[in-house]
Write a protein that holds these residues in place. Structure first.
Motif, PDB file in Angstrom:
ATOM      1  N   LEU A   1       0.095   6.980  -6.522  1.00 15.81           N
ATOM      2  CA  LEU A   1      -1.331   7.316  -6.587  1.00 15.81           C
ATOM      3  C   LEU A   1      -1.742   7.954  -5.253  1.00 15.81           C
ATOM      4  O   LEU A   1      -2.499   7.373  -4.470  1.00 15.81           O
ATOM      5  N   PRO A   2      -1.233   9.155  -4.969  1.00  8.55           N
ATOM      6  CA  PRO A   2      -1.507   9.778  -3.660  1.00  8.55           C
ATOM      7  C   PRO A   2      -2.985  10.062  -3.427  1.00  8.55           C
ATOM      8  O   PRO A   2      -3.425  10.123  -2.279  1.00  8.55           O
ATOM      9  N   GLN A   3      -3.757  10.222  -4.501  1.00 10.96           N
ATOM     10  CA  GLN A   3      -5.191  10.474  -4.363  1.00 10.96           C
ATOM     11  C   GLN A   3      -6.003   9.184  -4.362  1.00 10.96           C
ATOM     12  O   GLN A   3      -7.230   9.222  -4.317  1.00 10.96           O
ATOM     13  N   GLY A   4      -5.307   8.058  -4.421  1.00  8.81           N
ATOM     14  CA  GLY A   4      -5.995   6.773  -4.498  1.00  8.81           C
ATOM     15  C   GLY A   4      -6.417   6.479  -5.929  1.00  8.81           C
ATOM     16  O   GLY A   4      -6.072   7.188  -6.869  1.00  8.81           O
TER      17      GLY A   4
ATOM     18  N   ASP B   1       0.832  -1.202   0.000  1.00  8.95           N
ATOM     19  CA  ASP B   1       0.000   0.000   0.000  1.00  8.95           C
ATOM     20  C   ASP B   1       0.869   1.254   0.000  1.00  8.95           C
ATOM     21  O   ASP B   1       0.580   2.227  -0.714  1.00  8.95           O
ATOM     22  N   ASN B   2       1.958   1.255   0.800  1.00  8.90           N
ATOM     23  CA  ASN B   2       2.818   2.433   0.904  1.00  8.90           C
ATOM     24  C   ASN B   2       3.498   2.758  -0.415  1.00  8.90           C
ATOM     25  O   ASN B   2       3.647   3.934  -0.787  1.00  8.90           O
TER      26      ASN B   2
ATOM     27  N   ILE C   1       2.414   1.942  -3.541  1.00  6.37           N
ATOM     28  CA  ILE C   1       1.412   2.404  -4.509  1.00  6.37           C
ATOM     29  C   ILE C   1       0.954   3.824  -4.188  1.00  6.37           C
ATOM     30  O   ILE C   1       0.721   4.643  -5.080  1.00  6.37           O
ATOM     31  N   ARG C   2       0.880   4.145  -2.895  1.00  3.08           N
ATOM     32  CA  ARG C   2       0.428   5.477  -2.481  1.00  3.08           C
ATOM     33  C   ARG C   2       1.370   6.577  -2.975  1.00  3.08           C
ATOM     34  O   ARG C   2       0.966   7.714  -3.218  1.00  3.08           O
ATOM     35  N   GLU C   3       2.663   6.238  -3.141  1.00  4.63           N
ATOM     36  CA  GLU C   3       3.617   7.222  -3.661  1.00  4.63           C
ATOM     37  C   GLU C   3       3.247   7.657  -5.077  1.00  4.63           C
ATOM     38  O   GLU C   3       3.478   8.805  -5.473  1.00  4.63           O
TER      39      GLU C   3
END
Length: 434
Positions: free
Chosen positions: A80-83, A73-74, A76-78
């Motif tokens: 896709l910060p907005q999800g 998750d960490n 991918i969040r980099e």
């Protein structure tokens, strides 16, 4: 060990970040090398199986959620910060784990991105050519009919998780999920009283356990013979079958598990095979000795097919034959009578060891070995006479001595009379209606 785990995780994190960056930004990508540190369990394992970069990525992906729950998750969040959806990356959630868990699709994306040809080339990493898959160290959770196989969760065997993260693994305990009891003994070979013929056959088993790897590899017999060894121990109860199995493990450094058949056999169709499959999957490649006591309860003669029950009972036996023959360790079946065992099994045994009831001279030796040194015999007690008159097995004699010892401890009298000895012997024989 901590440096080794950190190094593997950092390498995986770098690889995934480069792959995701390549996916979103079109940058070139190639799999980086995984540098190994030291001789900790994970590095030793990778070296032993000569794992390549692709297999290490599979191994690390399955291991990392057990250490860092939000690892994927960490990353991918980099990007896709907005999800947002990222179906190419795969992954799934579980009932208890809040972080993403990797699937086969996750590993395939890390390896090949969305390049169709590369994805097709890397599919072999999930088949039996990969030692991780072949030895069930890593597996894919089954999926519903019609769903892509690689959408199944990437799972690492719990024992390997334990050994990679702690350096050791505990032995399984008897339970409904593992119907086998770990056998240990404080006895030594010197405590057993067996005929020379039995000793010779037991030594053959020790020789096989000692040299089996050389037999299969150095002499190139692995292609021609089955990987394991199958032995039948048969003879009257109490003649040393279970103790011999325990001592084989003790003196060859192998763990011995006695299979609890009452927990395996099920009246429900398919459940017996399922229980056995769980057992053998757990034991595979552990070099354990599997001891099936009172084996005729399930390995007995197959019946003619008169109804559906007979049909499925025979299928259970056939399944057992298959799993026992493919098991790469020592399997010992114990029975009171050789004739109770199905002939289809008999011809597949590598050895058949008969444990006879002890003769008079053997019974005398058992008495002498078993009596504690704290006891003194009265003049009218002749062990030779008792050995000749009463046909007892080793387990009978141990039970008798236990009773005598308790009586003596209570009375604080350690002088053994003939009356007490005879009374104790008759008490033991009466339990069997003799």
């Amino acid at each position: 060990m901590e440096r080794e785990i950190q190094n593997i995780i950092l390498n995986l994190q770098k690889t995934i970040s480069l792959r995701v960056e390549s996916h979103f930004e079109g940058k070139p990508f190639s799999l980086p090398d995984f540098e190994l540190i030291g001789n900790a369990p994970l590095s030793d394992f990778i070296k032993h199986y000569k794992l390549g970069k692709e297999e290490i990525i599979l191994l690390a992906s399955a291991l990392v959620p057990h250490i860092i729950p939000g690892f994927f998750d960490n990353i991918i969040r980099e990007f896709l910060p907005q999800g947002g959806d990222f179906p190419e990356f795969g992954g799934t959630k579980s009932e208890n784990q809040r972080g993403m868990l990797p699937t086969g699709e996750t590993a395939l994306f890390i390896l090949a991105g969305i390049d169709i040809q590369a994805r097709l080339n890397y599919l072999s990493v999930f088949d039996q050519s990969n030692p991780l898959i072949k030895h069930r160290i890593i597996s894919l959770d089954p999926v519903k009919s019609g769903e892509p196989k690689l959408s199944g969760r990437l799972v690492m065997d719990s024992e390997y998780v334990e050994v990679f993260t702690t350096g050791k693994v505990g032995l399984p305990s008897l339970s409904i999920n593992f119907p086998a009891e770990h056998l240990q003994t404080e006895m030594a070979w010197e405590d057993l009283v067996l005929p020379d013929q039995v000793w010779n056959q037991v030594r053959e088993l020790q020789v096989w356990l000692k040299h089996k790897e050389s037999l299969l590899s150095e002499f190139d017999l692995g292609r021609k013979i089955k990987p394991g060894y199958r032995a039948l121990f048969y003879g009257p109860p109490g003649t040393g079958k279970t103790v011999t199995a325990s001592l084989l493990g003790k003196y060859t450094g192998k763990e011995v598990f006695r299979i609890d058949l009452s927990m395996i056999v099920s009246k429900y169709i398919g459940e017996t095979e399922k229980n056995l499959s769980t057992l053998f999957d757990k034991a595979e490649n552990k070099d354990w000795i599997l001891f099936f006591d009172e084996a005729d309860a399930i390995f007995g003669k197959r019946t003619g097919v008169r109804d559906a029950h007979d049909k499925y009972a025979n299928q259970e036996v056939s399944y057992l034959l298959q799993r026992i023959e493919s098991y790469n360790g020592l399997v010992i079946l114990a029975s009171n009578f050789r004739n109770n065992i199905d002939t289809a099994f008999v011809r597949r045994f590598n050895s058949m060891v008969y444990f006879p009831a002890p003769k008079a001279e053997d019974r005398l030796l058992l008495w002498e070995k078993s009596l504690p040194e704290q006891f003194t015999l009265e003049k009218d007690v002749a062990l030779k006479e008792l050995a000749e008159k009463y046909e007892l097995t080793g387990s009978h004699i141990i039970n008798i001595i236990q009773y005598i010892t308790l009586v003596s401890l209570e009375s604080r009298n350690f002088m053994l009379s003939r009356d007490l000895m005879v009374k104790s012997i008759k008490r033991e024989l009466e339990k069997e209606g003799k």
